[in-house]
Design a protein around this motif. Structure first.
Motif, PDB file in Angstrom:
ATOM      1  N   ILE A 458      24.254  11.383  27.700  1.00 24.90           N
ATOM      2  CA  ILE A 458      25.367  11.922  26.917  1.00 24.90           C
ATOM      3  C   ILE A 458      25.330  11.343  25.508  1.00 24.90           C
ATOM      4  O   ILE A 458      25.115  10.139  25.315  1.00 24.90           O
ATOM      5  CB  ILE A 458      26.717  11.577  27.565  1.00 24.90           C
ATOM      6  N   GLY A 463      29.826  13.630  23.012  1.00 20.07           N
ATOM      7  CA  GLY A 463      30.083  13.790  24.442  1.00 20.07           C
ATOM      8  C   GLY A 463      29.311  14.913  25.077  1.00 20.07           C
ATOM      9  O   GLY A 463      29.596  15.305  26.219  1.00 20.07           O
ATOM     10  N   PHE A 671      30.527   9.622  33.082  1.00 16.46           N
ATOM     11  CA  PHE A 671      30.347  11.064  32.908  1.00 16.46           C
ATOM     12  C   PHE A 671      29.936  11.719  34.220  1.00 16.46           C
ATOM     13  O   PHE A 671      30.565  12.683  34.664  1.00 16.46           O
ATOM     14  CB  PHE A 671      29.296  11.352  31.841  1.00 16.46           C
ATOM     15  N   HIS A 688      27.935  22.004  28.256  1.00 11.81           N
ATOM     16  CA  HIS A 688      27.800  20.634  27.778  1.00 11.81           C
ATOM     17  C   HIS A 688      26.499  20.401  27.015  1.00 11.81           C
ATOM     18  O   HIS A 688      26.381  19.442  26.267  1.00 11.81           O
ATOM     19  CB  HIS A 688      27.852  19.660  28.954  1.00 11.81           C
TER      20      HIS A 688
END
Length: 727
Positions: A458, A463, A671, A688
């Motif tokens: 990450i 993020g 995460f 993501h």
């Protein structure tokens, strides 16, 4: 005419003595043949020897008769003449039968001498009675008795000499047998001429037409025939002795060859140490001798396969020979050192009175093998894991002692290697599990029963998922869930790490490539590499094959290597990493701070990223020392132009610390834990992944172009940038 005193022809007397000597020599030689033979051959030699010896003694008698009163003419009756020959043959057969086997005890010698002497006397006096041209044979009692005594004593001497000069398994020299034959001939002749002196007789007129055999004809013919027979028998015996000598030489050669073959069977070809077979025989002997106590050491060279694969088998062979020499120097002369496997040795020690004695020897072995080996131009350093089992505390059979020493050695490996451990009861289950694990892992690789889990990386600032790390997973029907910490050491020790590593590479590259094709978004994937893989000559080819097979762009593959992997053979590491970096593959140092990195070497290694180990991250919030270490590592990485990744981030405080120090990426349960491929795809589908950044080239600042020149061998011209999944 009455003859009480006779005259003798010296030439014929000498001839009779010669015949007696030849007969005696033949008897001695054939006695040796009889003792050295077995079965049918012994009976044949006994029959032939009795015939040759008996004929010789009998012919000596008649030649002696011919030597007496050479002017007289005698005739002999055929029945009694043949009877005297039969008596001589039987006496000779008895003599040879007496010495053919066993021990010549006093009673046995006395009985044999009495029977043989009686046979010789019987032959002589029956021969005298066979004369047809004499009448009124009379004998002087004293000389008659003396002749019998001489015959018995001569027989005793003959039997004793025949026995002593022909020991089982050997032969006396010819000169000894020749001298003994003269002694025997003197005894036999002495009996004959004493018996002749004891005899008085009156001759009768002899007609040539009278029935019977004339003295001249009988003596000469018999002498010639007997001599020929004895010489033939003697020549046969000599020829047989020659053949026996050749057979003995052949037997010695075969024995030597068998010994050499036995040495090959019982010794290791490379080190000349005893092998496992010899070791087991030695343990059997110790157990049979009821030794009070002894110790069995199992010695294994740590990461020997890495040396063999990285530096070549010739270096590995020299390392094994060097280790064997050091082991022999470390133990006592009474201890046995054996090579039982590729890099495995076993030591059996005698007279180990207490546990401390075994411990002192183990420490000496570990210390001696811990020193570097100079092999050609290379300095090779290995460590040693050593297990100890004690008799009778840890086992009362060789199998139990060897297995338990092996189990203790694996415990030493689990305790960090380069140490020794005594066997304990809880190690048995571990050894059984390890054996099962090796077997099941081989099947799992062959049958594709392994899997990978993927843990996202990450970006600290946004993020977003910037890549994944592939982690090995294995759920076995028999063993259950097996962790990588248990899989990797076993795979390295039993030679499965190369096929296992190749499978992980292919699978991870294929997953990243499939995601790229399905989503159009790049997904960099990181794979952990062991030292054995890095040092293997075909490692670069394995990477190329995995990329070509999956059609994955090289910049989407990241290889993670530990510090210990890089420093074990830094020259080899620099060569391989430079090749991979030129291909476009990303390189990172994993678990930084837990190994033994030489910062000078680290400065020149062509790595792109540095991962901070999770053990430091766990204490960055509460421990000032851990926080200081992480801060120092990040500062070092920035100075070297390396991308920084923090492992084991599990809470917001740890993430805030990394963000404050301007770390680039992190991994951890904050995460996501490692997840299977399908779960990861679902996670990535949520948006993501930073797809745009993956196509952008990463600029790496360089303040010292000298580093680039040392890496590539070219003039300083800057370091080419590589497209990555990180902005």
């Amino acid at each position: 005419m009455d003859h009480s005193l006779a005259s003798y022809n010296p030439a014929l007397v000498a001839l009779s003595l010669g015949i007696a000597a030849i007969a005696s020599l033949t008897a001695l030689d054939l006695a040796g043949r009889v003792r050295a033979s077995q079965g049918l051959a012994r009976h044949l030699w006994l029959a032939g020897g009795a015939f040759a010896m008996g004929t010789g003694i009998w012919s000596m008698h008649f030649v002696g008769m011919l030597a007496m009163d050479p002017d007289s003419h005698f005739a002999y009756g055929i029945p009694l003449t043949l009877a005297s020959l039969l008596a001589s043959l039987l006496a000779s057969a008895l003599a040879l039968a007496t010495v053919q086997s066993g021990h010549l005890t006093g009673p046995r010698l006395a009985v044999g001498a009495l029977i043989m002497g009686s046979g010789v006397c019987l032959m002589h006096y029956i021969g005298m009675e066979a004369m047809l041209s004499v009448d009124s044979l009379r004998y002087r009692p004293d000389l008659f008795a003396l002749s019998v005594v001489i015959a018995v004593l001569a027989s005793a001497v003959a039997l004793s000499l025949a026995f002593r000069l022909n020991p089982v398994g050997g032969r006396s020299p010819l000169w000894q047998r020749g001298l003994a034959s003269l002694v025997m001939a003197a005894g036999i002749s002495g009996m004959h001429y004493t018996g002749m002196a004891a005899t008085s007789y009156r001759t009768l007129s002899y007609s040539a037409s009278a029935p019977g055999i004339g003295t001249d004809q009988l003596a000469i013919v018999v002498a010639l025939i007997a001599t020929c027979i004895m010489l033939a028998a003697l020549m046969m015996s000599i020829y047989d002795a020659h053949l026996s000598s050749r057979n003995a030489q052949l037997a010695r050669s075969l024995q030597q060859a068998n010994q050499e073959l036995k040495d090959l069977v019982h010794h290791d070809v490379l080190t000349q140490l005893p092998n496992r077979l010899k070791l087991e025989e030695h343990l059997d002997e110790l157990l049979e001798d009821n030794i009070d106590t002894f110790a069995v050491f199992f010695v294994d060279l740590d990461r020997f396969k890495q040396v063999n694969d990285g530096l070549g088998h010739h270096v590995g062979d020299e390392l094994i020979k060097g280790a064997a020499r050091r082991l022999q120097m470390a133990v006592r002369d009474s201890d046995l050192v054996a090579r039982v496997g590729g890099d495995e040795f076993m030591v059996v020690t005698h007279q180990v009175a207490r546990r401390g004695d075994a411990e002192a020897l183990a420490q000496r072995i570990v210390s001696s093998l811990d020193k570097p080996f100079q092999i050609g131009n290379s300095m090779v350093k290995v460590s040693t894991s050593l297990g100890i089992s004690l008799y009778p505390d840890h086992g009362r059979s060789k199998h139990a002692l060897m297995v338990h020493a092996d189990a203790a050695m694996y415990r030493a490996k689990q305790q960090g290697r380069n140490n020794f451990q005594f066997f304990a009861l809880d190690m048995t289950s571990e050894a059984d599990r390890r054996s099962t694990l090796e077997r099941r892992l081989t099947q799992a690789i062959e049958e594709d029963r392994l899997s990978l889990a993927y843990q996202p990386k990450i970006r600290v600032d946004s993020g977003e998922v910037s890549g994944v790390e592939a982690l090995l997973r294995w759920h076995d029907e028999e063993l259950g869930q097996v962790t990588p910490d248990e899989i990797i050491p076993v795979a390295e020790d039993c030679g499965l790490i190369l096929p296992l590593g190749a499978w992980v590479l292919r699978t991870a590259c294929r997953f990243s490539s499939e995601w790229l094709k399905e989503s159009g978004e790049p997904l960099p994937v990181a794979v952990n590499i062991s030292a054995i893989q890095l040092n293997h000559r075909g490692f670069v080819a394995t990477i190329e094959a995995a990329l070509a097979e999956s059609e994955l762009p090289p910049h989407l593959l990241e290889l993670e290597l530990t510090e210990s992997t890089l420093v074990q053979n830094p020259d080899r590491a620099l060569e391989v990493l430079s090749t991979l970096r030129n291909m476009g593959v990303l390189l990172s140092i994993d678990d930084f701070g837990t190994g033994y990195s030489n910062l000078t070497q680290l400065k020149y290694l062509p790595v792109d990223r540095l991962k901070i180990d999770r053990t430091f991250m766990q204490g960055v919030v509460d421990c000032e020392q851990d926080a200081a270490i992480v801060q120092a590592v990040i500062s070092l990485a920035r100075c070297l132009g390396l991308h920084i990744i923090a492992e084991g981030v599990e809470n917001e405080e740890q993430l805030a610390f990394i963000r404050q120090l301007q770390g680039h990426e992190y991994q951890g349960y904050l995460f996501s834990k490692p997840v299977p491929a399908e779960e990861l795809k679902a996670l990535l589908a949520k948006g993501h992944l930073v797809a745009a950044a993956a196509a952008e080239p990463r600029h790496v600042p360089r303040d010292t172009p000298v580093r680039e020149a040392r890496l590539s061998g070219l003039e300083p011209e800057g370091r080419p940038s590589h497209p990555t999944g990180i902005a």
